[in-house]
Motif scaffolding. Sequence first.
Motif, short mmCIF file in Angstrom:
data_model
loop_
_atom_site.label_atom_id
_atom_site.label_comp_id
_atom_site.label_asym_id
_atom_site.label_seq_id
_atom_site.Cartn_x
_atom_site.Cartn_y
_atom_site.Cartn_z
N ASN A 141 26.43 39.82 40.96
CA ASN A 141 25.84 39.52 39.65
C ASN A 141 26.94 39.47 38.60
OD1 ASN A 141 23.99 39.09 37.70
ND2 ASN A 141 23.12 41.15 37.68
N MET A 142 26.71 38.71 37.53
CA MET A 142 27.68 38.66 36.42
C MET A 142 26.92 38.41 35.12
SD MET A 142 30.95 36.17 36.02
CE MET A 142 31.90 36.10 34.51
N LEU A 147 32.21 41.43 26.29
CA LEU A 147 32.53 42.14 27.53
C LEU A 147 31.76 41.50 28.68
CD1 LEU A 147 32.38 45.94 26.60
CD2 LEU A 147 34.41 44.66 27.23
N SER A 148 32.41 41.39 29.82
CA SER A 148 31.71 40.86 31.01
C SER A 148 31.42 42.01 31.96
CB SER A 148 32.57 39.82 31.72
OG SER A 148 32.64 38.67 30.91
N ARG A 149 30.21 42.02 32.51
CA ARG A 149 29.83 43.04 33.50
C ARG A 149 29.70 42.35 34.85
NH1 ARG A 149 25.09 47.55 32.62
NH2 ARG A 149 26.62 48.36 31.16
N LEU A 150 30.47 42.80 35.84
CA LEU A 150 30.48 42.20 37.17
C LEU A 150 29.97 43.21 38.18
CD1 LEU A 150 34.18 40.90 36.97
CD2 LEU A 150 32.16 39.59 36.40
N ASN A 151 29.09 42.77 39.08
CA ASN A 151 28.62 43.64 40.17
C ASN A 151 29.07 43.06 41.51
OD1 ASN A 151 26.47 43.98 37.87
ND2 ASN A 151 26.40 45.82 39.09
N TYR A 152 29.69 43.91 42.32
CA TYR A 152 30.24 43.46 43.60
C TYR A 152 29.83 44.38 44.73
CZ TYR A 152 33.71 40.13 41.73
OH TYR A 152 34.35 39.06 41.17
N THR A 153 29.87 43.85 45.96
CA THR A 153 29.88 44.69 47.17
C THR A 153 31.27 44.51 47.78
OG1 THR A 153 27.53 44.30 47.51
CG2 THR A 153 28.78 45.12 49.38
N VAL A 154 31.99 45.64 47.95
CA VAL A 154 33.39 45.58 48.37
C VAL A 154 33.62 46.53 49.54
CG1 VAL A 154 35.78 45.76 47.54
CG2 VAL A 154 33.96 45.37 45.91
N PRO A 155 34.38 46.11 50.58
CA PRO A 155 34.73 47.09 51.61
C PRO A 155 35.58 48.21 50.98
CG PRO A 155 35.84 44.97 51.99
CD PRO A 155 34.94 44.78 50.83
N SER A 156 35.34 49.45 51.37
CA SER A 156 36.03 50.59 50.74
C SER A 156 37.55 50.43 50.78
CB SER A 156 35.65 51.90 51.42
OG SER A 156 34.28 52.15 51.24
N ARG A 157 38.08 49.85 51.88
CA ARG A 157 39.54 49.73 51.96
C ARG A 157 40.06 48.72 50.94
NH1 ARG A 157 40.69 45.50 56.10
NH2 ARG A 157 38.62 44.69 56.56
N GLY A 158 39.17 47.81 50.47
CA GLY A 158 39.58 46.86 49.43
C GLY A 158 39.81 47.53 48.09
N LEU A 159 39.27 48.77 47.93
CA LEU A 159 39.46 49.48 46.66
C LEU A 159 40.68 50.40 46.70
CD1 LEU A 159 35.77 50.42 45.78
CD2 LEU A 159 37.19 48.69 44.69
N ILE A 160 41.22 50.66 47.91
CA ILE A 160 42.41 51.52 48.00
C ILE A 160 43.57 50.76 47.38
CG2 ILE A 160 44.04 52.65 49.56
CD1 ILE A 160 41.71 53.07 51.52
N GLY A 161 44.19 51.35 46.39
CA GLY A 161 45.32 50.69 45.73
C GLY A 161 44.92 49.68 44.67
N PHE A 162 43.61 49.52 44.42
CA PHE A 162 43.17 48.52 43.46
C PHE A 162 43.23 49.01 42.02
CE2 PHE A 162 39.54 46.46 41.13
CZ PHE A 162 40.11 45.20 41.02
#
Length: 602
Positions: free
Chosen positions: A427-428, A434-449
């Motif tokens: 969703n966006m 301000l923009s609000r973004l909703n995502y489904t992300v693999p947890s490893r994609g957030l490591i270091g993000f």
Amino acid sequence: MNIRNIAIIAHVDHGKTTLVDQLLRKSGTFRENEEVETRVMDSNDIEKERGITILAKTTAINYKGTRINILDTPGHADFGGEVERIMNMVDGVLLVVDAYEGTMPQTRFVLKKALDAKVKPIVVINKVDKPTARVEKVLDEVLDLFIELGADDEQIEFKTAYVSALNGTASLDSDISTQQESYDGLFDLILSEIPAPEVNKEGNLQFQPALLDYNDFVGRIGIGRIKSGTVKVNEMVSCVRLDGSIKQFRIQKLFGFMGLKRVEIESAQAGDIVAIAGLADISVGETVCNVGKEEALTVLRIDEPTLKMTFMTNNSPFAGREGKFVTASKLADRLFRETQRDVSLRVEQSGNESWIVSGRGELHLSILIENMRREGFELQVSKPEVILKEIDGVSCEPYEDVQIEVPEESVGNVIEALGNRGAIMDNMSSVNGLSRLNYTVPSRGLIGFMTDFMTMTKGYGIINHTFKEYAPVQGVNVGERKLGVLVSMENGKATAYSLGNLEDRGIMFIEPGTEVYEGMIVGECNRDNDLAVNVVKGKQLTNTRAAGSDHTVVLKRPRLITLEYALDYINMDELVEVTPENIRLRKEILNTELRKKHDSKK
């Protein structure tokens, strides 16, 4: 005595702990001359510094002859398991929502737990004094969220209070001019709306710990609500263990809660929230009963860890210089002691001097490391990795629900970066620039993000994420840093001359005079390969002087390395060396020649 048991739930930073402060103050729990700091419920140093609640806290107040037990719950996703178990101890919740931010990912998460547990909600719109407050709109958002989460008719008919916890004012009317310096309206709402616990005071004893504490004198302490019967100090009782076996023990200590104090009591009855000591290995979800009258309650679910790291004894050339506790036995003892208090932490020995520690997220594990560092421990830790699960013969990884708010000029960069990390946009929407973004992300994609995210949004972006589900592993290779690093090839002290000559090769992490060793990471390379550099070389001093040769070297400020940044930053072949005084980055293989041979084989 009449009892009401309530939990305060909210998204992180919406003002739960500040509200509990005011409830304690306005109820006359503190003496008039008692000096009380702000956010009194955040007792741990890290909680005070970061302004987050890490551990659920229990407190109690007396109002009009009724004991109101209040549980302040963590708002961060890494500690969400505690929220779920606390719902088992209470009959109602105060859902605190920021009058500007409205409903956020954790609001959804904690409210879903409350609705599933069928507890009675009261909505508290906080920060109504903000110039940007949009009280009516936020109330509509909350109602939409209740409907979306499948609340029943009774739950949707929630009552609302409007407060400014920071200013200590409250009202039951959305008009800000009706705010008063009294919380009686909110207290009366709690008494009229939240039901008294439905318990059987005459029945057989049933007590189930939902939280754990630990101290060196009595060992583990189980905190929970007595569902039925009464309990006394020195009484012999049975514990129905998680595996169904039964163990008898004597109740050594019984604690109740009043204000900020845990007070020793002689007896307690059904409906009371108490802490019991006497069984050294009591666990969350077990049931304490009268001897011979064992009836187990439904076992509580405990969140499984989703992230793991390897903890090791420090073996760098600087090992033992700065810490008090450096040996494998001290480290093992400390890690296993933490599992006595934290039910979502797992520790397994993986070598002579290394342990695999699994937790619910980077924050969960980094707080453990930070606590150990402050206690005087020296250790090394590896890059966090997600825990994969085999489900129906398919390898699955954890996925997260992510909500992001960013200034519109940063949206393009954020969408591109998340796309490269295997994220799927759900969703966006845009409001007030301000923009609000909703995502489904693999947890490893957030490591270091996080580091990249803060740079892309110039520090203005807000990101929140909660665990969603395990789903099949994607083929996307994410979580590794793109740029290489500058690695010291010598031991000694860094010189301004060397650092000045290396500035065009990348960004430095150290300043002149910093002690370095071979294999220590001293900066970030501006290319994608690692570079071995000499940062200890001094200027050759000769007799001859050329005009203009003696400039003063003006160096750029080095990048500040915090613990979170370091854990986010490192790659799989690197470690973070943590001591009470320093956080250093290093290669796993310190010797330059050996490392080059190893890298060439890859």
